[in-house]
Scaffold this motif. Sequence first.
Motif, PDB file in Angstrom:
ATOM      1  N   HIS A   3       0.822  -1.222   0.000  1.00 25.84           N
ATOM      2  CA  HIS A   3       0.000   0.000   0.000  1.00 25.84           C
ATOM      3  C   HIS A   3       0.850   1.264   0.000  1.00 25.84           C
ATOM      4  N   MET A   4       1.875   1.256  -0.818  1.00 18.33           N
ATOM      5  CA  MET A   4       2.744   2.429  -0.843  1.00 18.33           C
ATOM      6  C   MET A   4       2.978   2.862  -2.291  1.00 18.33           C
ATOM      7  N   ALA A   5       2.942   4.165  -2.532  1.00 16.39           N
ATOM      8  CA  ALA A   5       3.181   4.673  -3.884  1.00 16.39           C
ATOM      9  C   ALA A   5       4.281   5.726  -3.843  1.00 16.39           C
ATOM     10  N   TYR A   6       5.031   5.813  -4.919  1.00 12.24           N
ATOM     11  CA  TYR A   6       6.121   6.788  -5.009  1.00 12.24           C
ATOM     12  C   TYR A   6       5.693   7.921  -5.924  1.00 12.24           C
ATOM     13  N   SER A   7       5.842   9.134  -5.467  1.00 10.84           N
ATOM     14  CA  SER A   7       5.491  10.261  -6.321  1.00 10.84           C
ATOM     15  C   SER A   7       6.685  10.620  -7.198  1.00 10.84           C
ATOM     16  N   VAL A   8       6.523  10.419  -8.501  1.00 13.22           N
ATOM     17  CA  VAL A   8       7.597  10.770  -9.449  1.00 13.22           C
ATOM     18  C   VAL A   8       7.543  12.285  -9.673  1.00 13.22           C
ATOM     19  N   SER A   9       8.658  12.952  -9.410  1.00  7.91           N
ATOM     20  CA  SER A   9       8.715  14.410  -9.528  1.00  7.91           C
ATOM     21  C   SER A   9       8.947  14.852 -10.956  1.00  7.91           C
ATOM     22  N   CYS A  10       8.678  16.123 -11.214  1.00  8.68           N
ATOM     23  CA  CYS A  10       9.052  16.742 -12.481  1.00  8.68           C
ATOM     24  C   CYS A  10      10.345  17.518 -12.250  1.00  8.68           C
ATOM     25  N   THR A  11      11.191  17.563 -13.235  1.00  9.10           N
ATOM     26  CA  THR A  11      12.399  18.388 -13.112  1.00  9.10           C
ATOM     27  C   THR A  11      12.830  18.926 -14.471  1.00  9.10           C
ATOM     28  N   THR A  12      13.565  20.041 -14.404  1.00  4.10           N
ATOM     29  CA  THR A  12      14.143  20.581 -15.636  1.00  4.10           C
ATOM     30  C   THR A  12      15.608  20.161 -15.762  1.00  4.10           C
ATOM     31  N   ARG A  13      16.135  19.378 -14.803  1.00  2.41           N
ATOM     32  CA  ARG A  13      17.543  18.993 -14.969  1.00  2.41           C
ATOM     33  C   ARG A  13      17.668  17.894 -16.018  1.00  2.41           C
ATOM     34  N   GLU A  14      18.873  17.788 -16.574  1.00  4.87           N
ATOM     35  CA  GLU A  14      19.136  16.781 -17.600  1.00  4.87           C
ATOM     36  C   GLU A  14      19.078  15.383 -16.980  1.00  4.87           C
ATOM     37  N   PRO A  15      18.553  14.398 -17.729  1.00  4.44           N
ATOM     38  CA  PRO A  15      18.576  13.032 -17.183  1.00  4.44           C
ATOM     39  C   PRO A  15      20.019  12.553 -16.975  1.00  4.44           C
ATOM     40  N   ARG A  16      20.252  11.844 -15.874  1.00  4.25           N
ATOM     41  CA  ARG A  16      21.563  11.207 -15.690  1.00  4.25           C
ATOM     42  C   ARG A  16      21.555   9.902 -16.466  1.00  4.25           C
ATOM     43  N   LYS A  17      22.763   9.371 -16.659  1.00  5.85           N
ATOM     44  CA  LYS A  17      22.876   8.095 -17.373  1.00  5.85           C
ATOM     45  C   LYS A  17      21.987   7.049 -16.683  1.00  5.85           C
ATOM     46  N   GLY A  18      21.154   6.376 -17.457  1.00  2.35           N
ATOM     47  CA  GLY A  18      20.331   5.304 -16.895  1.00  2.35           C
ATOM     48  C   GLY A  18      18.979   5.772 -16.369  1.00  2.35           C
ATOM     49  N   GLU A  19      18.785   7.072 -16.233  1.00  3.87           N
ATOM     50  CA  GLU A  19      17.493   7.546 -15.730  1.00  3.87           C
ATOM     51  C   GLU A  19      16.436   7.474 -16.825  1.00  3.87           C
ATOM     52  N   VAL A  20      15.222   7.090 -16.419  1.00  7.22           N
ATOM     53  CA  VAL A  20      14.150   6.878 -17.383  1.00  7.22           C
ATOM     54  C   VAL A  20      13.028   7.893 -17.131  1.00  7.22           C
ATOM     55  N   ASP A  21      12.582   8.529 -18.224  1.00  6.63           N
ATOM     56  CA  ASP A  21      11.498   9.513 -18.112  1.00  6.63           C
ATOM     57  C   ASP A  21      10.228   8.814 -17.625  1.00  6.63           C
ATOM     58  N   GLY A  22       9.606   9.367 -16.599  1.00  2.00           N
ATOM     59  CA  GLY A  22       8.372   8.773 -16.075  1.00  2.00           C
ATOM     60  C   GLY A  22       8.637   7.802 -14.937  1.00  2.00           C
ATOM     61  N   LYS A  23       9.905   7.386 -14.794  1.00  4.61           N
ATOM     62  CA  LYS A  23      10.228   6.445 -13.708  1.00  4.61           C
ATOM     63  C   LYS A  23      11.030   7.186 -12.630  1.00  4.61           C
ATOM     64  N   ASN A  24      12.155   7.767 -13.048  1.00  2.00           N
ATOM     65  CA  ASN A  24      12.954   8.519 -12.082  1.00  2.00           C
ATOM     66  C   ASN A  24      12.386   9.929 -11.913  1.00  2.00           C
ATOM     67  N   TYR A  25      12.107  10.548 -13.031  1.00  4.04           N
ATOM     68  CA  TYR A  25      11.519  11.891 -13.068  1.00  4.04           C
ATOM     69  C   TYR A  25      10.691  12.007 -14.337  1.00  4.04           C
ATOM     70  N   PHE A  26       9.827  13.027 -14.355  1.00  2.00           N
ATOM     71  CA  PHE A  26       9.267  13.486 -15.621  1.00  2.00           C
ATOM     72  C   PHE A  26      10.165  14.645 -16.042  1.00  2.00           C
TER      73      PHE A  26
END
Length: 209
Positions: free
Chosen positions: A32-55
């Motif tokens: 019963h736990m959910a993670y809120s994916v944040s929005c950011t204007t920073r560049e994705p780091r290597k391996g980061e996925v849009d919608g998973k780590n950040y929008f």
Amino acid sequence: MNKPQGILLVLSGPSGAGKGTICGRLLEKRDHMAYSVSCTTREPRKGEVDGKNYFFKTREEFEEMIKNGGLLEHASVYGNYYGTPRQYVLDKLNEGLDVVLEIDPQGALQVKKSYPDGVFVFIVPPSLDELSKRIYKRGTDAVDVIKRRLSAATSELAYASKYDYIVVNDEVERATDKVSKIIDVEHLKVGRTYYIVDEICQQKTTEQD
Ligand code: 5GP
């Protein structure tokens, strides 16, 4: 009294304190736990996925979200915007899920104002030396970014007094267990559990009828 909403858990702490790892472990270990994916204007780091780590957003897109009231909170951190999408968090809390936000202290203080029932946990490293080792070891940021994050760490630690709990992340499993216990205890508070007493009293009167 109706069954309460889920708990809004806000985790902050300096870069390298291990908030992300603790969040990941909490989501693996707890139901019963959910993670809120944040929005950011920073560049994705290597391996980061849009919608998973950040929008990942452009500055224009982000500013549009601010204007439309689409963010529960937002802040400028290390020169980039970061913010929490409002609707997702409210929906999940209404579904009875606990929602974890991993955000900086400026954002956490905004949430505290608009959502005082939130549970605010500050994660600290065992020492600044250890923090520095962790950030270098992570190897995902350029050296100037690392230096900026390290010098920001001390001023960020000053916010710890505004939180409800402080957890030292000396060892990930131990720190995760502590945060998990905090959530358990918060679920037992009278404001969240009184409906059980109401239900029991209801049963008694029906039986007596
Ligand atoms: P990073 O660039 O290392 O992913 O994150 C930098 C800082 O921004 C971290 O302290 C992180 O907790 C914070 N942060 C991430 N998402 C949000 C958010 O939605 N709102 C705010 N205020 N801070 C955030």
